[in-house]
Design an enzyme around this catalytic site. Structure first.
Site, PDB file in Angstrom:
ATOM      1  N   PHE A 187      36.182  -0.793  -2.812  1.00 49.07           N
ATOM      2  CA  PHE A 187      35.122  -1.811  -2.827  1.00 49.07           C
ATOM      3  C   PHE A 187      33.838  -1.167  -2.326  1.00 49.07           C
ATOM      4  O   PHE A 187      33.811  -0.551  -1.263  1.00 49.07           O
ATOM      5  CB  PHE A 187      35.482  -3.005  -1.935  1.00 49.07           C
ATOM      6  CG  PHE A 187      34.419  -4.078  -1.961  1.00 49.07           C
ATOM      7  CD1 PHE A 187      34.434  -5.080  -2.930  1.00 49.07           C
ATOM      8  CD2 PHE A 187      33.380  -4.079  -1.036  1.00 49.07           C
ATOM      9  CE1 PHE A 187      33.449  -6.058  -2.972  1.00 49.07           C
ATOM     10  CE2 PHE A 187      32.379  -5.050  -1.075  1.00 49.07           C
ATOM     11  CZ  PHE A 187      32.416  -6.048  -2.040  1.00 49.07           C
ATOM     12  N   ASP A 241      31.876   6.108   1.700  1.00 49.89           N
ATOM     13  CA  ASP A 241      31.392   4.764   2.000  1.00 49.89           C
ATOM     14  C   ASP A 241      32.037   4.301   3.311  1.00 49.89           C
ATOM     15  O   ASP A 241      33.207   3.932   3.340  1.00 49.89           O
ATOM     16  CB  ASP A 241      31.763   3.832   0.839  1.00 49.89           C
ATOM     17  CG  ASP A 241      31.298   2.397   1.073  1.00 49.89           C
ATOM     18  OD1 ASP A 241      30.901   2.078   2.210  1.00 49.89           O
ATOM     19  OD2 ASP A 241      31.352   1.598   0.120  1.00 49.89           O
ATOM     20  N   LYS A 298      26.932  -2.811   7.611  1.00 46.90           N
ATOM     21  CA  LYS A 298      27.613  -3.836   8.409  1.00 46.90           C
ATOM     22  C   LYS A 298      27.222  -3.865   9.885  1.00 46.90           C
ATOM     23  O   LYS A 298      26.302  -4.568  10.247  1.00 46.90           O
ATOM     24  CB  LYS A 298      29.129  -3.740   8.211  1.00 46.90           C
ATOM     25  CG  LYS A 298      29.512  -4.182   6.783  1.00 46.90           C
ATOM     26  CD  LYS A 298      30.919  -4.703   6.638  1.00 46.90           C
ATOM     27  CE  LYS A 298      31.082  -5.487   5.352  1.00 46.90           C
ATOM     28  NZ  LYS A 298      31.664  -4.736   4.245  1.00 46.90           N
TER      29      LYS A 298
HETATM   30  C1  LIG Z   1      31.103  -4.770   2.758  1.00 44.33           C
HETATM   31  C2  LIG Z   1      31.159  -3.484   2.037  1.00 44.33           C
HETATM   32  C3  LIG Z   1      30.133  -3.090   1.137  1.00 44.33           C
HETATM   33  C4  LIG Z   1      29.010  -4.017   0.744  1.00 44.33           C
HETATM   34  O1  LIG Z   1      28.187  -4.350   1.830  1.00 44.33           O
HETATM   35  P1  LIG Z   1      27.179  -5.595   1.701  1.00 44.33           P
HETATM   36  O2  LIG Z   1      26.347  -5.504   2.949  1.00 44.33           O
HETATM   37  O3  LIG Z   1      28.010  -6.833   1.626  1.00 44.33           O
HETATM   38  O4  LIG Z   1      26.372  -5.394   0.477  1.00 44.33           O
HETATM   39  C5  LIG Z   1      30.204  -1.842   0.575  1.00 44.33           C
HETATM   40  N1  LIG Z   1      31.214  -0.994   0.860  1.00 44.33           N
HETATM   41  C6  LIG Z   1      32.213  -1.332   1.711  1.00 44.33           C
HETATM   42  C7  LIG Z   1      33.293  -0.342   2.008  1.00 44.33           C
HETATM   43  C8  LIG Z   1      32.221  -2.595   2.317  1.00 44.33           C
HETATM   44  O5  LIG Z   1      33.241  -2.931   3.121  1.00 44.33           O
END
Ligand SMILES: *Cc1c(COP(=O)(O)O)cnc(C)c1O
Length: 393
Positions: free
Chosen positions: A131, A216, A245
């Site tokens: 994700f 990520d 986050k």
């Molecule tokens: C939450 C998340 C995102 C997206 O972040 P947003 O601030 O909601 O756009 C991208 N990568 C990972 C691994 C995430 O957990």
């Protein structure tokens, strides 16, 4: 006063499935609703509130900065931003340039653009169950059909391979591949840990073929997995590292840390109006200070180990597997997770799903030992009481 939730239901876009509970106040790992009912938070706004809610040092930094300067475009320099860039640029040896934005998906979006611009190639290889966000570029790297299919056609050039399978990764790469993007622990995809062998092999493959490695850490970053960054468990040094986050203690902020293979990007090729605003920078500086002062990564490691051990000792036919690293924990159930989450909520504990069958815990790293015991008591009760319904199995 109007009914808060009825008003939200009437006026909100509808893209969120909401609990009919209005949370209005927080402190540490505790939250209170409008009626004054207390909850233990094991969701932390999807892993945002690593420092807990309403942290006094973060609140003070925000209040102070708000009275001095809230906005300052990156066309000019700023004291708070300068300090934060230096701080973030010193987190990982070799990754000393930083792009600031406002969310996780924007960090991923920027990393994809930087990778394409740097290599002159368009291909991005991402993992199944990964994700990476919901804007169209990041969404193209995201695996789940439920998020992707309604919005096709997506950005061309993206391919997916089975996570933890280095041979499949190699097959997915070709002459047109600009970058590989991976999570160290797949969060939304169900709390799946990357194996050290796979992650190392992925980096080796990238280096050997001149492909950039994007890690990520939007969810795993800032103490969540028991280290400041999850790459510290692996010895990896990616070319691009995405965070967001919990970076600014709850104020929206994302960042991309960049290595020497990406170097400085040409002026004007990317940008963000709000990126690097002094308010978010001040919040992030305070957050990073608390994180170091209170050794929150160490706390997450210790509490996470205990939680995993206690969860694995629960003898319930409903539990298939317990996985996790630090305070990023997934309990894979033999049935759908919704009813168990509802039963927890009724007992005052807020947790979240990761897919249909994984019960995920992402508590603030400051959660106390006593609060953890309460969470465990509730989980033991709920998991003992839930057997698969016929239509659920
Ligand atoms: C939450 C998340 C995102 C997206 O972040 P947003 O601030 O909601 O756009 C991208 N990568 C990972 C691994 C995430 O957990």
């Amino acid at each position: 006063m109007t009914d808060v939730c009825a008003t939200e239901a009437a006026y909100s876009s509808g893209v969120y499935a909401k609990h009919p509970i209005a949370l209005v106040r927080g402190e540490g790992a505790r939250l209170w609703d409008l009626e004054g009912r207390e909850y233990l938070d094991c969701m932390a706004g999807h892993g945002v509130a690593n420092l807990g809610h309403a942290h006094p040092l973060v609140a003070a930094a925000i209040a102070e900065q708000a009275q001095r300067l809230i906005t300052c475009h990156e066309a000019f320099c700023n004291d708070q931003r300068s300090a934060l860039l230096q701080r973030l640029g010193s987190l990982v040896p070799g990754l000393d340039r930083v792009y600031l934005c406002n969310s996780g998906t924007e960090a991923v979006e920027a990393a994809i653009k930087f990778a394409r611009l740097t290599t002159g190639r368009a291909g991005i290889v991402a993992a199944m169950r990964g994700f990476h966000g919901r804007t169209l570029g990041a969404l193209s790297a995201t695996w789940n059909k439920h998020y992707r299919e309604p919005f096709e056609p997506l950005v061309p050039g993206f391919r997916h391979f089975p996570y933890n399978n280095a041979a499949a990764l190699e097959q997915a790469m070709d002459e047109e591949t600009a970058a590989v993007i991976l999570e160290i622990v797949q969060g939304e995809g169900g709390v799946h840990l990357g194996t050290p062998e796979f992650l190392q092999a992925a980096q080796d493959l990238c280096r050997r073929r001149g492909v950039l490695l994007i890690i990520d850490e939007v969810q795993t970053g800032f103490g969540r997995t028991g280290k400041l960054l999850a790459i510290e468990h692996t010895g990896l040094t990616p070319d691009l590292l995405c965070v967001a986050k919990s970076l600014a203690g709850g104020i929206p902020m994302g960042a991309v840390l960049m290595g020497p293979a990406v170097a400085a990007q040409p002026a004007g090729t990317h940008g963000s109006t709000f990126g690097g605003n002094p308010l978010a920078c001040a919040a992030a500086l305070a957050t990073l200070e608390v994180m170091a002062r209170d050794d929150l990564p160490g706390q997450a490691a210790r509490k996470g180990r205990y939680l995993l051990e206690q969860l694995r000792a629960i003898d319930s036919p409903a539990v298939r597997e317990v996985r996790g690293l630090g305070l990023m924990i997934g309990i894979e159930l033999r049935h759908k997770v919704a009813k168990s989450l509802q039963a927890m909520l009724e007992r005052g504990v807020i947790a979240l799903p990761a897919g249909l069958t994984v019960l995920r815990l992402l508590p603030p790293l400051v959660i106390t030992d006593e609060q953890l015991e309460r969470v465990l008591t509730v989980l033991r009760e709920v998991l003992a009481g839930t057997l698969p319904d016929a239509d659920d199995a």
